[in-house]
Scaffold this active site. Structure first.
Site, PDB file in Angstrom:
ATOM      1  CG  ASP A  81     -14.582  44.566 -34.056  1.00 25.63           C
ATOM      2  OD1 ASP A  81     -14.747  43.524 -33.419  1.00 25.63           O
ATOM      3  OD2 ASP A  81     -13.516  45.214 -33.998  1.00 25.63           O
ATOM      4  CE  LYS A  94     -13.017  42.282 -36.866  1.00 32.68           C
ATOM      5  NZ  LYS A  94     -13.839  41.678 -35.811  1.00 32.68           N
TER       6      LYS A  94
HETATM    7  P1  NDP Z   1     -16.950  48.557 -28.076  1.00 32.81           P
HETATM    8  O1  NDP Z   1     -16.424  49.584 -29.004  1.00 32.81           O
HETATM    9  O2  NDP Z   1     -18.419  48.504 -27.788  1.00 32.81           O
HETATM   10  O3  NDP Z   1     -16.196  48.624 -26.660  1.00 32.81           O
HETATM   11  C1  NDP Z   1     -14.819  48.521 -26.561  1.00 32.81           C
HETATM   12  C2  NDP Z   1     -14.429  48.870 -25.141  1.00 32.81           C
HETATM   13  O4  NDP Z   1     -13.033  48.724 -24.996  1.00 32.81           O
HETATM   14  C3  NDP Z   1     -14.745  50.307 -24.785  1.00 32.81           C
HETATM   15  O5  NDP Z   1     -15.027  50.367 -23.415  1.00 32.81           O
HETATM   16  C4  NDP Z   1     -13.438  51.040 -25.105  1.00 32.81           C
HETATM   17  O6  NDP Z   1     -13.273  52.208 -24.356  1.00 32.81           O
HETATM   18  C5  NDP Z   1     -12.420  50.005 -24.716  1.00 32.81           C
HETATM   19  N1  NDP Z   1     -11.215  50.125 -25.562  1.00 32.81           N
HETATM   20  C6  NDP Z   1     -11.141  50.162 -26.909  1.00 32.81           C
HETATM   21  N2  NDP Z   1      -9.869  50.301 -27.330  1.00 32.81           N
HETATM   22  C7  NDP Z   1      -9.138  50.382 -26.208  1.00 32.81           C
HETATM   23  C8  NDP Z   1      -7.749  50.538 -25.962  1.00 32.81           C
HETATM   24  N3  NDP Z   1      -6.870  50.644 -26.965  1.00 32.81           N
HETATM   25  N4  NDP Z   1      -7.351  50.550 -24.657  1.00 32.81           N
HETATM   26  C9  NDP Z   1      -8.250  50.417 -23.643  1.00 32.81           C
HETATM   27  N5  NDP Z   1      -9.555  50.271 -23.825  1.00 32.81           N
HETATM   28  C10 NDP Z   1      -9.994  50.251 -25.081  1.00 32.81           C
HETATM   29  O7  NDP Z   1     -16.436  47.163 -28.650  1.00 32.81           O
HETATM   30  P2  NDP Z   1     -16.971  45.704 -28.356  1.00 32.81           P
HETATM   31  O8  NDP Z   1     -17.406  45.594 -26.935  1.00 32.81           O
HETATM   32  O9  NDP Z   1     -17.909  45.341 -29.427  1.00 32.81           O
HETATM   33  O10 NDP Z   1     -15.650  44.849 -28.600  1.00 32.81           O
HETATM   34  C11 NDP Z   1     -14.692  44.602 -27.567  1.00 32.81           C
HETATM   35  C12 NDP Z   1     -13.795  43.467 -28.013  1.00 32.81           C
HETATM   36  O11 NDP Z   1     -14.591  42.297 -28.281  1.00 32.81           O
HETATM   37  C13 NDP Z   1     -12.998  43.709 -29.299  1.00 32.81           C
HETATM   38  O12 NDP Z   1     -11.768  43.012 -29.211  1.00 32.81           O
HETATM   39  C14 NDP Z   1     -13.871  43.050 -30.357  1.00 32.81           C
HETATM   40  O13 NDP Z   1     -13.115  42.689 -31.511  1.00 32.81           O
HETATM   41  C15 NDP Z   1     -14.338  41.837 -29.589  1.00 32.81           C
HETATM   42  N6  NDP Z   1     -15.548  41.207 -30.106  1.00 32.81           N
HETATM   43  C16 NDP Z   1     -16.723  41.895 -30.203  1.00 32.81           C
HETATM   44  C17 NDP Z   1     -17.855  41.255 -30.648  1.00 32.81           C
HETATM   45  C18 NDP Z   1     -19.181  41.929 -30.664  1.00 32.81           C
HETATM   46  O14 NDP Z   1     -20.169  41.253 -30.973  1.00 32.81           O
HETATM   47  N7  NDP Z   1     -19.280  43.201 -30.345  1.00 32.81           N
HETATM   48  C19 NDP Z   1     -17.814  39.850 -31.111  1.00 32.81           C
HETATM   49  C20 NDP Z   1     -16.554  39.203 -30.876  1.00 32.81           C
HETATM   50  C21 NDP Z   1     -15.470  39.883 -30.424  1.00 32.81           C
HETATM   51  P3  NDP Z   1     -14.047  53.590 -24.730  1.00 32.81           P
HETATM   52  O15 NDP Z   1     -15.395  53.473 -24.105  1.00 32.81           O
HETATM   53  O16 NDP Z   1     -13.181  54.632 -24.130  1.00 32.81           O
HETATM   54  O17 NDP Z   1     -14.095  53.644 -26.217  1.00 32.81           O
END
Ligand code: NDP
Length: 444
Positions: free
Chosen positions: A166, A126
């Site tokens: 990510d 990572k």
């Molecule tokens: P994105 O950046 O596309 O979306 C993240 C979302 O979570 C956004 O809506 C963001 O809000 C919100 N968010 C981020 N940080 C916080 C916080 N501290 N408090 C509240 N809301 C928060 O990321 P992903 O959808 O790609 O990833 C989401 C999760 O899934 C993570 O844990 C990631 O590690 C995990 N993951 C992702 C994969 C992938 O293929 N994308 C694969 C496996 C796991 P805002 O819109 O305001 O930024």
């Protein structure tokens, strides 16, 4: 003291100020206790757990770049190459101000087991940086990505370490990083996944994590005599995982009624309008207030609150530790039957225990969100073959992988006398393959 307790104490003592890493190690080792204790003498002699919790390599580097005002900015870059026993390191790059070495280590550690569970030949790694792409111009993001890759390119490659996206690292960032890698190394190879379709990306990679989450949820429900059809679903997040989880949930006949971002959340009792959500988050990169403004049925609330909504299924898809004990209590009180983690470690340990004790089916992120990395591995295969598969081919393989993951963890839980404990099942199934490969490869 038992071997497991000794190693947990050692991890806490040797890695101060890394609470997320401690939490991840504790969660995994606690649920492996029965397996470790059955082989304690051999594992102890081989120091298998000490080797498992110590990354093979940790790279921390300076990332200087120039902003639009001509000011030099300096961020910190990380890549933790945790375990390569079963394949090249594989895992995303997180760009978020909260990133530090402890967060990257927790994610890298979890990635080892997740990648193992997919059944594909990928090790765990990572990386990321405390850089925040939010509010930056495209030129600033490019300047950061180029500087980041100038250093990272020394340590990665299609057969050694293949990073992906990510939080904060989407198609734009991957594109800039791939361009810089190619320029510096002079190699057109599958060194990153999550690439655009015009330069080696895989169809269905964008959808994979969210779709995979729903495929495994559906299989788990089916095996327990239920299904998604007609169920009310609470989803958190409004990013890549959340959006495609909502889309697939609707295709399977479920009704997702919430989503959230870092400032607030939406309750839409008529069901989330996924096209509107995509427009706001993927195109305009705007706040959820715009969703409420555009849709009469929706309420917008500041802060946290998704888990207070009455639902049958909860899918946390935002970030770590976003579902705590109080949230778990609210979910149970509201009759929730299943929690499946789209994000990495979104549920705190006490919340997980509470949900399990109260009969809620719980699938941990390392299994439930493995569709993303599995499809990244399929992207690597296509790059090696120099071929592109159709959407249906990739989606079909993804579906098979998620169904297999569920049965692997279900079987492992049953085999060790913990039927229905999918947390233990996932850790055990993921661990056994890695432990076997580490033992076979000697002390390296
Ligand atoms: P994105 O950046 O596309 O979306 C993240 C979302 O979570 C956004 O809506 C963001 O809000 C919100 N968010 C981020 N940080 C916080 C916080 N501290 N408090 C509240 N809301 C928060 O990321 P992903 O959808 O790609 O990833 C989401 C999760 O899934 C993570 O844990 C990631 O590690 C995990 N993951 C992702 C994969 C992938 O293929 N994308 C694969 C496996 C796991 P805002 O819109 O305001 O930024």
């Amino acid at each position: 003291m038992s071997y497991v307790d000794e190693v947990i104490d050692m991890v806490v003592a040797k890695n101060p100020a890394q609470p997320e890493f401690h939490q991840a190690v504790k969660e995994v080792l606690e649920s492996l206790r029965v397996v470790i204790e059955a082989n304690e003498e051999t594992y102890r002699k081989e120091a298998l757990l000490e080797r498992l919790v110590n990354p093979e390599r940790q790279i921390i580097f300076r990332v200087p770049w120039v902003d639009d005002k001509g000011q030099v900015q300096v961020n910190t870059g990380y890549r933790v190459q945790f375990n390569s026993a079963i394949g090249p390191y594989k895992g995303g790059l997180r760009l978020h101000p909260s990133v530090n070495i402890g967060i990257i280590k927790f994610l890298g550690f979890e990635q080892i087991f997740k990648n193992s569970l997919t059944g594909l030949p990928i090790g765990g790694g990572k990386g990321g940086s405390d850089f925040d792409p939010k509010g930056k111009s495209d030129r600033e993001v490019m300047a950061f990505c180029q500087s980041f890759m100038t250093e990272l390119s020394k340590y990665i490659g299609a057969d050694t370490d293949v990073p992906a996206g990510d939080i904060g690292t989407g198609a734009r960032e991957i594109g800039y990083m791939f361009g810089q890698y190619k320029k510096i190394r002079g190699l057109y190879e599958g060194v990153l996944t999550g690439k655009g379709l015009s330069y080696g990306g895989s169809l269905a990679r964008t959808e994979a994590t969210g779709y995979g989450l729903l495929y495994i949820t559906e299989e788990m429900l089916k095996c327990n005599g239920s299904d998604i059809k007609g169920k009310t679903i609470a989803v958190s997040g409004a990013g890549n995982v959340a959006i495609y989880a909502i889309q697939k949930a609707q295709q399977l006949g479920g009704k997702p009624v919430t989503c959230s971002d870092s400032t607030g959340w939406i309750y839409d009792p008529e069901g989330i309008d996924v096209e509107l959500l995509k427009e706001i988050k993927e195109v305009k990169r705007a706040r959820l207030t715009e969703y409420a403004a555009a849709r009469k049925s929706a309420e917008y609330h500041e802060g946290k609150g998704v888990w207070s909504v009455k639902c049958d299924i909860a899918l946390p898809c935002a970030t770590q530790n976003e579902l705590n004990l109080d949230d778990a209590k609210a979910l149970v009180a509201n009759g929730c039957i299943a929690v499946c983690e789209g994000a990495n470690m979104p549920t705190t340990l006490d919340a997980t225990e509470y949900l399990q004790k109260n009969g809620v089916w719980f699938i941990p992120g390392k299994a439930a969100n493995a569709g993303g990395v599995a499809t990244s591995a399929l992207e690597m295969s296509q790059n090696s073959e120099r071929l592109s598969w159709t959407f249906e081919e990739v989606d079909g393989k993804l579906q098979n992988i998620m169904v297999n993951i569920f049965h692997n963890l279900d079987d492992a839980a049953k085999k060790y006398g913990m039927e229905g404990n999918y947390v233990a099942g996932a850790n055990i199934a993921g661990f056994l393959k890695v432990a076997d490969a580490m033992t076979a490869q000697g002390i390296v």
